[in-house]
Design a protein around this motif. Structure first.
Motif, PDB file in Angstrom:
ATOM      1  N   VAL B 115      50.336  40.782  36.105  1.00 48.42           N
ATOM      2  CA  VAL B 115      48.950  40.655  36.573  1.00 48.42           C
ATOM      3  C   VAL B 115      48.688  39.196  36.923  1.00 48.42           C
ATOM      4  N   GLU B 116      48.054  38.977  38.061  1.00 49.67           N
ATOM      5  CA  GLU B 116      47.743  37.610  38.483  1.00 49.67           C
ATOM      6  C   GLU B 116      46.242  37.382  38.504  1.00 49.67           C
ATOM      7  N   ASN B 117      45.864  36.161  38.151  1.00 51.46           N
ATOM      8  CA  ASN B 117      44.480  35.726  38.309  1.00 51.46           C
ATOM      9  C   ASN B 117      44.470  34.731  39.463  1.00 51.46           C
ATOM     10  N   PRO B 118      44.165  35.203  40.667  1.00 49.27           N
ATOM     11  CA  PRO B 118      44.328  34.348  41.851  1.00 49.27           C
ATOM     12  C   PRO B 118      43.387  33.150  41.862  1.00 49.27           C
ATOM     13  N   GLU B 119      42.299  33.225  41.110  1.00 49.11           N
ATOM     14  CA  GLU B 119      41.383  32.081  41.044  1.00 49.11           C
ATOM     15  C   GLU B 119      42.034  30.890  40.372  1.00 49.11           C
ATOM     16  N   PHE B 120      42.944  31.159  39.422  1.00 50.28           N
ATOM     17  CA  PHE B 120      43.510  30.068  38.626  1.00 50.28           C
ATOM     18  C   PHE B 120      45.031  30.023  38.681  1.00 50.28           C
ATOM     19  N   GLY B 121      45.640  30.993  39.345  1.00 48.54           N
ATOM     20  CA  GLY B 121      47.089  30.947  39.558  1.00 48.54           C
ATOM     21  C   GLY B 121      47.944  31.355  38.373  1.00 48.54           C
ATOM     22  N   ASN B 122      47.338  31.840  37.307  1.00 44.69           N
ATOM     23  CA  ASN B 122      48.149  32.236  36.143  1.00 44.69           C
ATOM     24  C   ASN B 122      48.560  33.700  36.215  1.00 44.69           C
ATOM     25  N   VAL B 169      46.509  45.929  43.112  1.00 42.54           N
ATOM     26  CA  VAL B 169      45.351  46.672  42.595  1.00 42.54           C
ATOM     27  C   VAL B 169      44.414  45.720  41.861  1.00 42.54           C
ATOM     28  N   ASP B 170      43.157  45.725  42.246  1.00 43.15           N
ATOM     29  CA  ASP B 170      42.134  44.887  41.611  1.00 43.15           C
ATOM     30  C   ASP B 170      41.713  45.532  40.289  1.00 43.15           C
ATOM     31  N   LEU B 171      42.308  45.053  39.202  1.00 41.93           N
ATOM     32  CA  LEU B 171      42.085  45.693  37.900  1.00 41.93           C
ATOM     33  C   LEU B 171      40.686  45.425  37.360  1.00 41.93           C
ATOM     34  N   LYS B 172      40.127  44.260  37.679  1.00 41.23           N
ATOM     35  CA  LYS B 172      38.786  43.951  37.169  1.00 41.23           C
ATOM     36  C   LYS B 172      37.760  44.899  37.788  1.00 41.23           C
ATOM     37  N   SER B 173      37.934  45.216  39.059  1.00 39.14           N
ATOM     38  CA  SER B 173      37.010  46.170  39.706  1.00 39.14           C
ATOM     39  C   SER B 173      37.102  47.544  39.062  1.00 39.14           C
ATOM     40  N   ILE B 174      38.324  47.963  38.749  1.00 37.79           N
ATOM     41  CA  ILE B 174      38.480  49.277  38.107  1.00 37.79           C
ATOM     42  C   ILE B 174      37.829  49.263  36.729  1.00 37.79           C
ATOM     43  N   ALA B 175      38.013  48.161  35.989  1.00 40.29           N
ATOM     44  CA  ALA B 175      37.379  48.047  34.673  1.00 40.29           C
ATOM     45  C   ALA B 175      35.858  48.144  34.817  1.00 40.29           C
ATOM     46  N   ALA B 176      35.325  47.416  35.803  1.00 41.71           N
ATOM     47  CA  ALA B 176      33.870  47.418  36.010  1.00 41.71           C
ATOM     48  C   ALA B 176      33.370  48.813  36.360  1.00 41.71           C
ATOM     49  N   LEU B 227      47.227  48.164  31.334  1.00 37.41           N
ATOM     50  CA  LEU B 227      46.916  47.346  32.517  1.00 37.41           C
ATOM     51  C   LEU B 227      45.647  46.540  32.267  1.00 37.41           C
ATOM     52  N   ALA B 228      44.699  47.146  31.564  1.00 40.26           N
ATOM     53  CA  ALA B 228      43.446  46.443  31.242  1.00 40.26           C
ATOM     54  C   ALA B 228      43.728  45.256  30.326  1.00 40.26           C
ATOM     55  N   MET B 229      44.677  45.428  29.396  1.00 36.57           N
ATOM     56  CA  MET B 229      44.969  44.335  28.450  1.00 36.57           C
ATOM     57  C   MET B 229      45.494  43.080  29.155  1.00 36.57           C
ATOM     58  N   PRO B 230      46.564  43.187  29.979  1.00 37.32           N
ATOM     59  CA  PRO B 230      46.985  41.957  30.668  1.00 37.32           C
ATOM     60  C   PRO B 230      45.919  41.461  31.655  1.00 37.32           C
ATOM     61  N   ALA B 231      45.077  42.374  32.171  1.00 39.86           N
ATOM     62  CA  ALA B 231      43.993  41.932  33.057  1.00 39.86           C
ATOM     63  C   ALA B 231      43.048  41.014  32.293  1.00 39.86           C
ATOM     64  N   MET B 232      42.657  41.426  31.084  1.00 44.24           N
ATOM     65  CA  MET B 232      41.730  40.615  30.302  1.00 44.24           C
ATOM     66  C   MET B 232      42.399  39.313  29.854  1.00 44.24           C
TER      67      MET B 232
END
Lengths: 412, 412
Positions: B115-122, B169-176, B227-232
């Motif tokens: 899972v990537e956080n594109p805002e911060f590159g991690n 897949v945008d996991l944060k959107s699915i969580a929301a 998937l939610a866990m690595p997203a968070m």
């Protein structure tokens, strides 16, 4: 027994029947093969009876599109002429165990879903879900619309037939689970459509054209609408014709009038003017563009869903400008005019109480509370389609007239 | 600036980072290929650091099963011997940008989600979801368990890799969206798992083994958990290491101890005894059978989901014997110990307020309110698996210790 005891006994019976029923999707087939009495020259429409000449433009256009789909007319003008010729018989869907959203236009060659209520042995029918945008049920009739209807008839319908023949689908369970997942099942079908697709996917994926069928359904958030409606009708119909009962078994609109039927006065329509829904309009449209309320989809509220289960879906209330508190209020109002609570459709936000079930004309007349109906809003001109979503109500007159007639019939 | 201003500024920053981040599923691959520093002789586990000898039985068993899966042992005894030999290095998942539910055991040859956080590159990582019943993460190790892991590695992982490479897949959107549909995203993943499957289905159905992959996912209601866990975690990690910040960036348990980390004291674990969760047990089991709380899944509460978003999923509270009112109460308690509200995760039952986001050790110490954690409950003996579901809390001691250390570091 005095009459109030007779009424209580009859209403208890009607309520129990509605509550106890099941709704199982067992087949898909051509309307002419499964809908009782369906013929080539019959066109079914939403709402109480109406002549073609009196229909609102989107419903007229849907009739014309359907005649072209049937190969009975080359263009809209020819279709209009044929519709006015007297050769075509127009009938409410509701009078042949059917329902249809918005215009509700259903013709002999269209594939329909077949739903059974195994507790009582009755069957109900509904045309297939086209999606949003340019669609026949909102009065769009272009090539794209007719091509889609043909594709649905040749691909979607037969595929779903094969799938549900292998494994029938318990629609009431999906509705109940959908309500646990933010659907009120009139405006919002996000969860229930996914649950339906998931429930058929194993057998669907066996078919050679699985991919395109899957995609067609997955792309349509309200796909379950055209299955939930015949499911609710399957639960309602056996509760019809119970002597003394004051429970409403049908609520439906044709754009001009809103009609209800009452169990104890089987087959009689009580009508009033169809409202223009109050709601939120898509950019560029306003209430002056809106058609009168139409569609058989108020069968959802008749069985306690939609506006009466607003508490299940605060997102819907929010869509039309209200708050979660308003959503709960709409459901609380529902409890004031219904016989009891659904044993299967439980509302998390109401402490898991059952949905308000069994609208009683006596309670509506006593309180003047009208059930809230969540609905799509169509443009009054044909071919433009949906322009918003909102809330409408049946006319109080229909409930007043029903009570007056009841008093005459039963000597109240 | 006095220290309270420094803290406010730092916490605002940590909160904004957590709030602003995105979490996109971009890949699946072998742990050894993607997790930084991952090697053949490393075993990752849930929770704060712990020696093999000190692990609870289900976690020990999961280690043994993983060594057999890796081909490093023929049976449990051999595996146990190897685990004690000093040849294996045990590390918390959290220390290598990873998370794992329950035992969290992850080894080099296992496929993991990226899972990537594109805002911060991690980037973050998590093993694949096995399902319920006899599964490695609850300490089951039989042939069925290892066969499934092999099948997942050879089929599920590569298929998902192909699918998400085509369309991340945008996991944060699915969580929301899941939170709009009755998931609180720790116990309940019914909606989000369906939404995930629906979002990948178009590309998934292109694969030759689509049917079996589809069925494997569709049969697992909690598939979205892994998937939610690595997203968070992807949202949390960039908020780590902000000088002066008192925001919690990690909460996790290994069955013996519960550890937290705080942004302003990067890399330091503050621990206390892991509770045995209070909850509802499956027939035949009771609290005396339960293992201490374990798993990295408290990353969900760290980001305001699970127990802190209880209001989203009254069905979960009901499962452990509470009412919708209790669910709302748990979320209200969450607001008292967090910096602010999520801008993306909105809770319908709280008038669409954002989920409580950014647990602050100062507020926990001031109010003595501990975040509620929704969790599965495992049998304390290996191989029996899940025996219930319930609620646990971190030990207050961990928050007290963190504050004491913070005072020393920053001279509070």
């Amino acid at each position: 027994m005095d009459i109030s005891e007779e009424i209580e006994k009859a209403n208890r019976k009607a309520f129990d029947i509605m509550n106890r029923g099941k709704a199982v999707l067992t087949d898909f087939d051509f309307a002419r093969k499964v809908i009782p009495g369906m013929k080539e020259n019959i066109i079914l429409h939403a709402g109480p009876p109406i002549d073609y000449a009196d229909m609102i433009d989107p419903m007229k256009a849907a009739v014309q599109g359907a005649l072209m789909f049937e190969g009975k007319a080359e263009n809209l003008e020819e279709a209009d002429k044929l519709a006015r010729s007297g050769e075509i018989e127009f009938k409410p869907c509701h009078e042949v165990s059917s329902v249809g959203p918005m215009a509700g236009i259903t013709t002999a060659s269209m594939f329909v879903a077949v739903v059974e209520n195994p507790e009582f042995g009755n069957r109900t029918f509904c045309n297939l879900h086209e999606g949003r945008g340019k669609i026949l049920r909102f009065g769009a009739t272009g090539k794209e619309v007719l091509d889609r209807l043909n594709w649905m008839n040749e691909n979607l319908g037969p595929a779903l037939k094969e799938v549900v023949k292998k494994k029938p689908v318990d629609l009431k369970s999906i509705a109940a689970e959908g309500v646990q997942m933010g659907d009120e099942l009139h405006q919002r079908y996000r969860a229930s459509s996914l649950l339906f697709l998931s429930s058929i996917s194993e057998n669907l994926l066996e078919l050679p054209n699985a991919k395109e069928i899957f995609k067609f359904i997955a792309d349509r958030e309200q796909f379950f609408l055209n299955l939930a409606m015949p499911a609710m009708k399957a639960l309602a119909d056996p509760a019809d014709g119970i002597k003394y009962s004051t429970i409403v078994t049908r609520m439906t609109r044709n754009g001009v009038s809103f009609g209800i039927q009452v169990s104890g006065m089987k087959g009689k329509w009580f009508t009033g003017k169809a409202e223009v829904p109050i709601g939120l309009y898509f950019t560029g449209f306003s209430q002056k563009d809106a058609a009168g309320d139409f569609g058989d989809s108020a069968i959802m509220e008749t069985l306690g869903l939609g506006g009466l289960s607003s508490a299940a879906a605060p997102a819907v209330t929010r869509f039309v400008g209200g708050s979660p508190k308003d959503a709960i209020h709409a459901t609380e109002q529902g409890y004031k005019i219904t016989y009891g609570q659904s044993k299967d459709i439980l509302l998390p936000a109401m402490d898991f109480q059952g949905a308000p079930l069994g609208i009683d004309i006596l309670k509506v007349n006593e309180t003047n509370i009208l059930p809230s109906i969540n609905t799509g809003i169509a443009h009054k001109k044909a071919g433009i389609g949906q322009i918003g979503g909102g809330i409408s109500h049946p006319p109080l007159k229909a409930f007043n007239d029903a009570l007056r007639e009841y008093a005459e019939v039963y000597g109240l």
